[in-house]
Scaffold this motif. Structure first.
Motif, PDB file in Angstrom:
ATOM      1  N   PRO A  99       0.696  -1.064  -0.060  1.00 20.51           N
ATOM      2  CA  PRO A  99      -0.137   0.017   0.169  1.00 20.51           C
ATOM      3  C   PRO A  99       0.856   1.323   0.067  1.00 20.51           C
ATOM      4  N   GLY A 100       1.847   1.363   0.746  1.00 21.50           N
ATOM      5  CA  GLY A 100       2.857   2.456   0.621  1.00 21.50           C
ATOM      6  C   GLY A 100       3.623   2.443  -0.617  1.00 21.50           C
ATOM      7  N   LEU A 101       3.792   1.616  -1.348  1.00 24.72           N
ATOM      8  CA  LEU A 101       4.380   1.815  -2.752  1.00 24.72           C
ATOM      9  C   LEU A 101       3.197   2.319  -3.515  1.00 24.72           C
ATOM     10  N   ARG A 102       2.220   2.198  -3.592  1.00 22.53           N
ATOM     11  CA  ARG A 102       1.133   2.541  -4.404  1.00 22.53           C
ATOM     12  C   ARG A 102       1.032   4.288  -4.143  1.00 22.53           C
ATOM     13  N   LYS A 103       0.945   4.485  -2.605  1.00 21.47           N
ATOM     14  CA  LYS A 103       0.881   5.801  -2.424  1.00 21.47           C
ATOM     15  C   LYS A 103       1.953   6.553  -2.723  1.00 21.47           C
ATOM     16  N   ARG A 104       3.153   6.059  -2.698  1.00 18.05           N
ATOM     17  CA  ARG A 104       4.291   6.568  -2.911  1.00 18.05           C
ATOM     18  C   ARG A 104       4.257   6.983  -4.583  1.00 18.05           C
ATOM     19  N   ALA A 105       3.826   6.003  -5.450  1.00 11.18           N
ATOM     20  CA  ALA A 105       3.927   6.092  -6.939  1.00 11.18           C
ATOM     21  C   ALA A 105       2.667   7.092  -7.100  1.00 11.18           C
ATOM     22  N   GLN A 106       1.799   7.134  -6.383  1.00 13.28           N
ATOM     23  CA  GLN A 106       0.830   8.256  -6.542  1.00 13.28           C
ATOM     24  C   GLN A 106       1.174   9.547  -6.435  1.00 13.28           C
ATOM     25  N   TRP A 107       2.174   9.784  -5.237  1.00 13.91           N
ATOM     26  CA  TRP A 107       2.810  10.976  -4.577  1.00 13.91           C
ATOM     27  C   TRP A 107       3.706  11.442  -5.670  1.00 13.91           C
ATOM     28  N   GLU A 108       4.415  10.466  -6.380  1.00 13.35           N
ATOM     29  CA  GLU A 108       5.557  10.897  -7.396  1.00 13.35           C
ATOM     30  C   GLU A 108       4.945  11.561  -8.492  1.00 13.35           C
ATOM     31  N   GLN A 109       3.747  11.019  -8.899  1.00 13.80           N
ATOM     32  CA  GLN A 109       3.232  11.459 -10.104  1.00 13.80           C
ATOM     33  C   GLN A 109       2.625  12.769  -9.929  1.00 13.80           C
ATOM     34  N   VAL A 110       2.124  13.184  -8.725  1.00 13.91           N
ATOM     35  CA  VAL A 110       1.417  14.414  -8.567  1.00 13.91           C
ATOM     36  C   VAL A 110       2.666  15.376  -8.286  1.00 13.91           C
ATOM     37  N   TRP A 111       3.885  14.988  -7.798  1.00 16.25           N
ATOM     38  CA  TRP A 111       4.839  15.999  -7.564  1.00 16.25           C
ATOM     39  C   TRP A 111       5.208  16.275  -8.831  1.00 16.25           C
ATOM     40  N   GLU A 112       5.432  15.283  -9.853  1.00 19.45           N
ATOM     41  CA  GLU A 112       5.686  15.589 -11.322  1.00 19.45           C
ATOM     42  C   GLU A 112       4.987  16.708 -11.854  1.00 19.45           C
ATOM     43  N   GLN A 113       3.787  16.674 -11.626  1.00 16.23           N
ATOM     44  CA  GLN A 113       2.759  17.641 -12.183  1.00 16.23           C
ATOM     45  C   GLN A 113       2.865  18.765 -11.650  1.00 16.23           C
TER      46      GLN A 113
END
Length: 99
Positions: A63-77
């Motif tokens: 679950p933390g890996l999924r949240k991190r992936a979402q966070w990284e995607q939003v960060w890039e945007q």
């Protein structure tokens, strides 16, 4: 200055410190049952549970890996200084957790 070191590098830095050598030898004999163990072996045993893995896959559960992936995607945007995301993007950054 703090810097990352391997266990062997740390042992090399500490090998001439007689206090460290004495404490390590006592610890190895009393707590590890390893008389005559090398300083690197003793240090590795002591700090094994204290290190922070460099790979996200070793630091987070699924679950933390999924949240991190979402966070990284939003960060890039939303970080125009770091990447060329769409102009005017106002996404909210998810808060990482220790999942």
């Amino acid at each position: 200055m703090p810097r990352p070191l391997t266990v062997n590098q740390l042992a090399d830095e500490l090998r001439h410190d007689q206090d460290v050598q004495s404490v390590a030898a006592l610890y190895a004999a009393d707590h590890l049952g390893k008389r005559g163990a090398s300083l690197a072996t003793i240090l590795a045993t002591v700090i094994e549970a204290e290190h922070v893995p460099y790979l996200a896959a070793l630091r987070y559960k699924d679950p933390g890996l999924r949240k991190r992936a979402q966070w990284e995607q939003v960060w890039e945007q939303t970080a125009p200084c770091c990447s060329a995301g769409p102009a005017g993007t106002t996404a909210t950054r998810p808060t990482p957790s220790s999942d």
